[in-house]
Scaffold this motif. Structure first.
Motif, mmCIF file in Angstrom:
data_model
loop_
_atom_site.group_PDB
_atom_site.id
_atom_site.type_symbol
_atom_site.label_atom_id
_atom_site.label_comp_id
_atom_site.label_asym_id
_atom_site.label_seq_id
_atom_site.Cartn_x
_atom_site.Cartn_y
_atom_site.Cartn_z
ATOM 1 N N THR A 1 0.952 -1.264 -0.049
ATOM 2 C CA THR A 1 0.140 -0.074 -0.071
ATOM 3 C C THR A 1 1.049 1.056 -0.068
ATOM 4 N N LEU A 2 2.058 1.237 0.942
ATOM 5 C CA LEU A 2 3.001 2.404 0.825
ATOM 6 C C LEU A 2 3.394 2.589 -0.708
ATOM 7 N N GLU A 3 3.900 1.607 -1.208
ATOM 8 C CA GLU A 3 4.429 2.009 -2.654
ATOM 9 C C GLU A 3 3.439 2.315 -3.651
ATOM 10 N N ALA A 4 2.142 1.790 -3.543
ATOM 11 C CA ALA A 4 1.226 2.237 -4.513
ATOM 12 C C ALA A 4 0.860 3.815 -4.357
ATOM 13 N N CYS A 5 0.703 4.158 -2.981
ATOM 14 C CA CYS A 5 0.602 5.475 -2.802
ATOM 15 C C CYS A 5 1.656 6.359 -3.207
ATOM 16 N N ALA A 6 2.716 5.842 -2.571
ATOM 17 C CA ALA A 6 4.185 6.797 -3.114
ATOM 18 C C ALA A 6 3.973 6.997 -4.899
ATOM 19 N N TYR A 7 3.784 5.833 -5.533
ATOM 20 C CA TYR A 7 3.998 5.895 -6.972
ATOM 21 C C TYR A 7 2.899 7.076 -7.579
ATOM 22 N N PHE A 8 1.688 6.696 -7.083
ATOM 23 C CA PHE A 8 0.500 7.786 -7.263
ATOM 24 C C PHE A 8 0.894 9.261 -7.083
ATOM 25 N N LEU A 9 1.199 9.454 -5.972
ATOM 26 C CA LEU A 9 1.683 10.857 -5.272
ATOM 27 C C LEU A 9 2.897 11.481 -6.185
ATOM 28 N N SER A 10 3.928 10.557 -6.523
ATOM 29 C CA SER A 10 5.030 10.941 -7.173
ATOM 30 C C SER A 10 4.628 11.314 -8.528
ATOM 31 N N HIS A 11 3.490 10.813 -9.216
ATOM 32 C CA HIS A 11 3.105 11.139 -10.641
ATOM 33 C C HIS A 11 2.119 12.211 -10.676
ATOM 34 N N TYR A 12 1.106 12.035 -9.723
ATOM 35 C CA TYR A 12 -0.085 12.804 -9.874
ATOM 36 C C TYR A 12 0.280 14.138 -9.237
ATOM 37 N N GLU A 13 1.210 14.393 -8.028
ATOM 38 C CA GLU A 13 1.318 15.571 -7.428
ATOM 39 C C GLU A 13 2.992 16.028 -7.661
ATOM 40 N N SER A 14 3.536 15.267 -8.567
ATOM 41 C CA SER A 14 4.988 15.539 -8.747
ATOM 42 C C SER A 14 5.680 15.730 -7.119
ATOM 43 N N LEU A 15 5.315 14.767 -6.187
ATOM 44 C CA LEU A 15 5.749 14.924 -4.651
ATOM 45 C C LEU A 15 6.980 14.392 -4.751
ATOM 46 N N PRO A 16 8.004 14.740 -3.979
ATOM 47 C CA PRO A 16 9.224 13.732 -3.681
ATOM 48 C C PRO A 16 9.202 12.797 -2.757
ATOM 49 N N VAL A 17 9.012 11.637 -3.180
ATOM 50 C CA VAL A 17 8.607 10.676 -2.378
ATOM 51 C C VAL A 17 9.494 9.719 -1.765
#
Length: 199
Positions: free
Chosen positions: A154-170
């Protein structure tokens, strides 16, 4: 005898991850986790890590629609999406956040069998826009066996989403996951540890 637990990270004292926690990531999209009850007591569950590292997250535990009444209310009044594989899903790598606003991302937490059961028991989830990935990053969650070939924690899936959708440094999320893996395996015999880390 009950294990002593850290009051901050809520992992056992022996596997405390506080040294790996960084200032919280200020994610704009709120992560709504629907967590199967069987995951609550799992020592290696990554939702605990997400709660330590993300500023904008809420976790609901249960299985049936009655368990998720508050989550359903969020789904009715907000721009929401469900992170779930579907042939008609939009891929996070291609969606434009300026044209397609996602205020809340619903994520199912549990084994594949358990998350599928939550999805089947909660038809209200089918009304949500589906988000998926066009390419799956390498699974770094080496200490828990994946049921599907390309499964992510679940952590990896959320990190991947946030890195692409928000360009968040994860990177801090992955560092926290690596820290948990280190703490969980440091007392293992070397041959057992290598078996975990080489799978």
């Amino acid at each position: 005898m009950k294990r002593s637990t850290c009051n901050i990270c809520h992992f056992s004292i022996k596997t405390c991850v506080c040294d790996y926690v960084c200032p919280k990531l200020q994610n704009k999209t709120k992560i709504i986790v629907l967590q199967h009850p069987s995951e609550v007591s799992v020592a290696k569950n990554t939702v605990r890590l997400l709660k330590l590292q993300l500023a904008n997250i809420e976790v609901f535990q249960g299985e049936s629609p009655e368990d998720f009444l508050a989550a359903q209310e969020i789904a009715r009044i907000s721009n929401c999406a469900l992170l779930y594989p579907d042939q008609n899903a939009d891929t996070v790598e291609t969606i434009n956040r300026h044209q397609q606003t996602i205020e809340y991302l619903f994520v199912l937490d549990g084994t594949w069998k358990k998350t599928h059961k939550i999805a089947m028991l909660n038809p209200w989830l089918t009304r949500l826009k589906k988000i998926s990935f066009s390419s799956i990053p390498e699974n770094k969650y080496t200490i828990r066996k994946a049921e599907q070939l390309h499964s992510l924690s679940t952590l990896e899936a959320c990190a991947y989403f946030l890195s692409h959708y928000e360009s968040l440094p994860v990177g801090s999320l992955y560092d926290l996951l690596a820290g948990m893996i280190h703490e969980q395996t440091k007392f293992m015999p070397e041959d057992v540890k290598q078996r975990y880390l080489s799978e």
